[in-house]
Design a protein around this motif. Structure first.
Motif, mmCIF file in Angstrom:
data_model
loop_
_atom_site.group_PDB
_atom_site.id
_atom_site.type_symbol
_atom_site.label_atom_id
_atom_site.label_comp_id
_atom_site.label_asym_id
_atom_site.label_seq_id
_atom_site.Cartn_x
_atom_site.Cartn_y
_atom_site.Cartn_z
ATOM 1 N N VAL A 33 0.845 -1.190 0.103
ATOM 2 C CA VAL A 33 0.057 0.183 -0.018
ATOM 3 C C VAL A 33 0.911 0.976 -0.008
ATOM 4 O O VAL A 33 1.698 1.302 0.779
ATOM 5 C CB VAL A 33 -1.118 -0.002 1.214
ATOM 6 N N PRO A 34 0.579 2.164 -0.840
ATOM 7 C CA PRO A 34 1.529 3.407 -0.941
ATOM 8 C C PRO A 34 1.085 4.478 0.120
ATOM 9 O O PRO A 34 -0.168 4.307 0.575
ATOM 10 C CB PRO A 34 1.225 3.837 -2.468
ATOM 11 N N ASN B 11 -1.307 13.789 1.007
ATOM 12 C CA ASN B 11 -1.540 14.077 -0.444
ATOM 13 C C ASN B 11 -2.940 14.554 -0.382
ATOM 14 O O ASN B 11 -3.954 14.605 0.406
ATOM 15 C CB ASN B 11 -1.591 12.823 -1.289
ATOM 16 N N ASP B 12 -3.445 15.431 -1.593
ATOM 17 C CA ASP B 12 -4.646 16.076 -1.814
ATOM 18 C C ASP B 12 -5.510 14.799 -2.188
ATOM 19 O O ASP B 12 -4.997 13.712 -2.414
ATOM 20 C CB ASP B 12 -4.814 17.028 -3.044
ATOM 21 N N LEU B 13 -6.885 14.728 -1.938
ATOM 22 C CA LEU B 13 -7.644 13.594 -2.003
ATOM 23 C C LEU B 13 -7.635 12.976 -3.448
ATOM 24 O O LEU B 13 -7.640 11.979 -3.763
ATOM 25 C CB LEU B 13 -9.299 13.846 -1.819
ATOM 26 N N ASP B 14 -7.496 14.058 -4.654
ATOM 27 C CA ASP B 14 -7.465 13.282 -5.962
ATOM 28 C C ASP B 14 -6.319 12.803 -6.186
ATOM 29 O O ASP B 14 -6.158 11.726 -6.873
ATOM 30 C CB ASP B 14 -7.603 14.796 -6.875
ATOM 31 N N ASP B 15 -5.182 13.370 -5.720
ATOM 32 C CA ASP B 15 -3.815 12.785 -5.855
ATOM 33 C C ASP B 15 -3.799 11.296 -5.113
ATOM 34 O O ASP B 15 -3.100 10.337 -5.858
ATOM 35 C CB ASP B 15 -2.696 13.710 -5.312
ATOM 36 N N ALA B 16 -4.321 11.248 -4.007
ATOM 37 C CA ALA B 16 -4.348 10.032 -3.472
ATOM 38 C C ALA B 16 -5.098 9.057 -4.270
ATOM 39 O O ALA B 16 -4.690 7.705 -3.931
ATOM 40 C CB ALA B 16 -4.985 10.084 -1.748
ATOM 41 N N VAL B 17 -6.097 9.359 -4.706
ATOM 42 C CA VAL B 17 -6.991 8.414 -5.413
ATOM 43 C C VAL B 17 -6.235 7.840 -6.583
ATOM 44 O O VAL B 17 -6.248 6.680 -7.030
ATOM 45 C CB VAL B 17 -8.481 8.894 -5.837
ATOM 46 N N ALA B 18 -5.416 9.008 -7.510
ATOM 47 C CA ALA B 18 -4.715 8.472 -8.548
ATOM 48 C C ALA B 18 -3.566 7.480 -8.042
ATOM 49 O O ALA B 18 -3.308 6.575 -8.978
ATOM 50 C CB ALA B 18 -4.301 9.915 -9.107
ATOM 51 N N VAL C 95 -5.556 14.393 2.935
ATOM 52 C CA VAL C 95 -5.676 13.112 3.403
ATOM 53 C C VAL C 95 -5.011 13.086 4.815
ATOM 54 O O VAL C 95 -3.690 13.209 4.818
ATOM 55 C CB VAL C 95 -5.249 11.932 2.622
ATOM 56 N N VAL C 96 -5.590 12.542 5.730
ATOM 57 C CA VAL C 96 -5.156 12.660 7.169
ATOM 58 C C VAL C 96 -4.943 11.452 7.565
ATOM 59 O O VAL C 96 -4.419 11.058 8.970
ATOM 60 C CB VAL C 96 -5.697 13.598 7.990
ATOM 61 N N GLY C 97 -5.694 10.123 7.011
ATOM 62 C CA GLY C 97 -5.286 8.994 7.669
ATOM 63 C C GLY C 97 -5.914 7.924 6.421
ATOM 64 O O GLY C 97 -6.655 8.269 5.407
ATOM 65 N N GLN C 98 -5.266 6.663 6.585
ATOM 66 C CA GLN C 98 -5.566 5.675 5.583
ATOM 67 C C GLN C 98 -5.611 4.035 6.371
ATOM 68 O O GLN C 98 -4.753 3.909 7.189
ATOM 69 C CB GLN C 98 -4.398 5.652 4.521
ATOM 70 N N THR C 99 -6.288 3.469 5.692
ATOM 71 C CA THR C 99 -6.405 2.077 6.332
ATOM 72 C C THR C 99 -6.756 1.097 5.133
ATOM 73 O O THR C 99 -7.727 1.454 4.604
ATOM 74 C CB THR C 99 -7.641 1.633 7.110
ATOM 75 N N PRO C 100 -5.881 0.234 4.886
ATOM 76 C CA PRO C 100 -4.720 -0.421 5.622
ATOM 77 C C PRO C 100 -3.628 0.637 5.486
ATOM 78 O O PRO C 100 -3.616 1.656 4.513
ATOM 79 C CB PRO C 100 -4.143 -1.654 4.782
ATOM 80 N N ALA C 101 -2.731 0.519 6.520
ATOM 81 C CA ALA C 101 -1.397 1.557 6.475
ATOM 82 C C ALA C 101 -0.573 1.358 5.463
ATOM 83 O O ALA C 101 -0.387 0.593 4.744
ATOM 84 C CB ALA C 101 -0.682 1.313 7.966
ATOM 85 N N ALA C 102 0.317 2.556 5.395
ATOM 86 C CA ALA C 102 1.091 2.452 4.250
ATOM 87 C C ALA C 102 2.444 1.474 4.475
ATOM 88 O O ALA C 102 2.779 1.048 5.516
ATOM 89 C CB ALA C 102 2.022 3.972 4.035
ATOM 90 N N GLY C 103 2.729 0.571 3.263
ATOM 91 C CA GLY C 103 3.750 -0.339 3.349
ATOM 92 C C GLY C 103 3.138 -1.942 3.689
ATOM 93 O O GLY C 103 3.923 -2.774 3.589
ATOM 94 N N GLU C 104 1.837 -1.778 4.009
ATOM 95 C CA GLU C 104 1.291 -3.277 4.534
ATOM 96 C C GLU C 104 0.841 -3.735 3.088
ATOM 97 O O GLU C 104 0.392 -3.193 2.068
ATOM 98 C CB GLU C 104 -0.104 -2.717 5.216
ATOM 99 N N SER C 105 1.145 -5.143 3.135
ATOM 100 C CA SER C 105 0.889 -5.909 1.623
ATOM 101 C C SER C 105 -0.477 -6.562 1.756
ATOM 102 O O SER C 105 -1.000 -6.976 2.456
ATOM 103 C CB SER C 105 1.840 -7.054 1.557
ATOM 104 N N VAL C 106 -0.961 -6.097 0.477
ATOM 105 C CA VAL C 106 -2.597 -6.531 0.270
ATOM 106 C C VAL C 106 -2.686 -7.143 -0.961
ATOM 107 O O VAL C 106 -2.065 -6.798 -1.927
ATOM 108 C CB VAL C 106 -3.458 -5.361 0.644
#
Length: 376
Positions: free
Chosen positions: A231-232, A237-244, A268-279
């Protein structure tokens, strides 16, 4: 009497039989009857040949009409431009060959092996990959044109080719698909993989289940392959950049929640799964975005709707719970949830539906709300 009797049949009408004895007369009569028989048989054979010729012309005209219809269909596809779904293109060609095969079978011919070299741009679409065909006004390199090869071979009524339906093995495991293909009298051809939610599940096949083929034909299979993706990091990031960024990594965007934070709106102030997690590929990543810092009016509204207005009887305000910002608090108040006791009286699934947040997030709110009430 000469041995070559047939030479004399053309002169029987001018023959003087008065000079012939009885044996010779009988011989002449026999030759005459033979001549009449041969004439009759020749006429009948000529009628049969003419009838077969007319029947063959009818079949040729029908095949030419089918050829013209196929040309018109191809012209229509070229005129459409844009995109054509792979199954639509394959089904169109399959229908044309099925019709031609039926007509050819009446003339004791059959279509042999068919090979198609399709050269077209493959583009993405809402319904999956699409073939993009060249526009009629475009100049096209001959090397990019598609090639269609097939052979015709004569058959006999006693040795006509047989065709069996292709079994549908989609959504089966690879081992089950191999066995089903084998039981149907076919062989498994090339096996390719594409990203999916599980390993070795058939997601496509060629020829398709709608078609028929000769026994022993190879059936190519496309199976899913579960692939892990890191997971990157998209926080900040801005929401649009995060989606891209998530889309480029092969992931999708799940629930997007909003909270009051000091960060700029849509950051973006939070994400789940966290960055670096393999999914697995295609996993949905939930995002939390900022709606900006709380304004003075928001603070006043929180005091008016909470404990201050009730004289201290309602306990901490809804926004005292970690994760409940103004947006979630407004949705709860609109549904009659104005304080923490009222919140805890509701079912977590009901609160999730009211706030449009995930059930896991709501359960976290409940845990924090209980701790806040116990600490009073």
């Amino acid at each position: 009497m000469p041995g070559d009797d047939f030479r004399f049949t053309t002169e029987l009408t001018a023959l003087d039989t008065s000079k012939l004895d009885r044996t010779e007369k009988r011989a002449v009569e026999g030759l005459y009857r033979t001549k009449e028989y041969l004439d009759t048989e020749l006429r009948e054979r000529l009628l049969e040949v003419e009838s077969e010729r007319d029947l063959f012309r009818t079949r040729v005209d029908r095949l030419q009409a089918e050829r013209d219809a196929l040309r018109d269909r191809l012209d229509g596809l070229e005129a459409e431009r844009g995109t054509v779904a792979p199954d639509r293109l394959v089904a169109s060609l399959g229908d044309a060959f099925t019709s031609a095969r039926d007509d050819l079978s009446e003339a004791d011919y059959a279509i042999g092996r068919i090979e198609v070299d399709l050269k077209a741009n493959v583009v993405g679409g809402g319904d999956g990959p699409q073939f993009q065909l060249p526009d009629l006004a475009e100049s096209v390199d001959r090397e990019t044109l598609s090639t269609l090869r097939f052979d015709l071979r004569p058959t006999t009524r006693d040795d006509a080719a047989t065709y069996d339906p292709i079994p549908d093995v989609r959504d089966r495991s690879l081992d089950e698909a191999r066995e089903a293909v084998r039981r149907a009298g076919f062989t498994v051809g090339e096996v390719t993989t594409e990203p999916g939610d599980a390993d070795d599940v058939v997601i496509d096949q060629f020829p398709s289940p709608r078609s028929v083929a000769e026994p022993g034909t190879a059936v190519d299979l496309t199976v899913s392959e579960r692939r892990e993706i890191d997971v990157p990091a998209v926080i900040g990031n801005d929401l649009d950049d995060a989606v891209a960024a998530l889309s480029a990594a092969g992931l999708s965007v799940g629930e997007v929640d909003a909270e009051t934070r000091d960060e700029p709106a849509d950051a973006v102030v939070g994400q789940t799964p966290a960055a670096g997690e393999s999914v697995p590929a295609g996993t949905a990543v939930d995002l939390t975005v900022s709606v900006g810092p709380a304004s003075d009016s928001d603070t006043d509204a929180g005091s008016a709707d909470g404990r201050d207005e009730e004289g201290g009887g309602a306990g901490p305000d809804l926004q005292a719970v970690d994760g409940i910002g103004p947006t979630y608090a407004d949705r709860l108040r609109a549904a009659g949830v104005t304080d923490l006791p009222t919140l805890l009286d509701r079912d977590p699934d009901e609160v999730a539906e009211i706030t449009r947040a995930s059930t896991n997030r709501v359960e976290t709110w409940f845990d924090h709300a209980k701790r806040l009430l116990e600490g009073e």
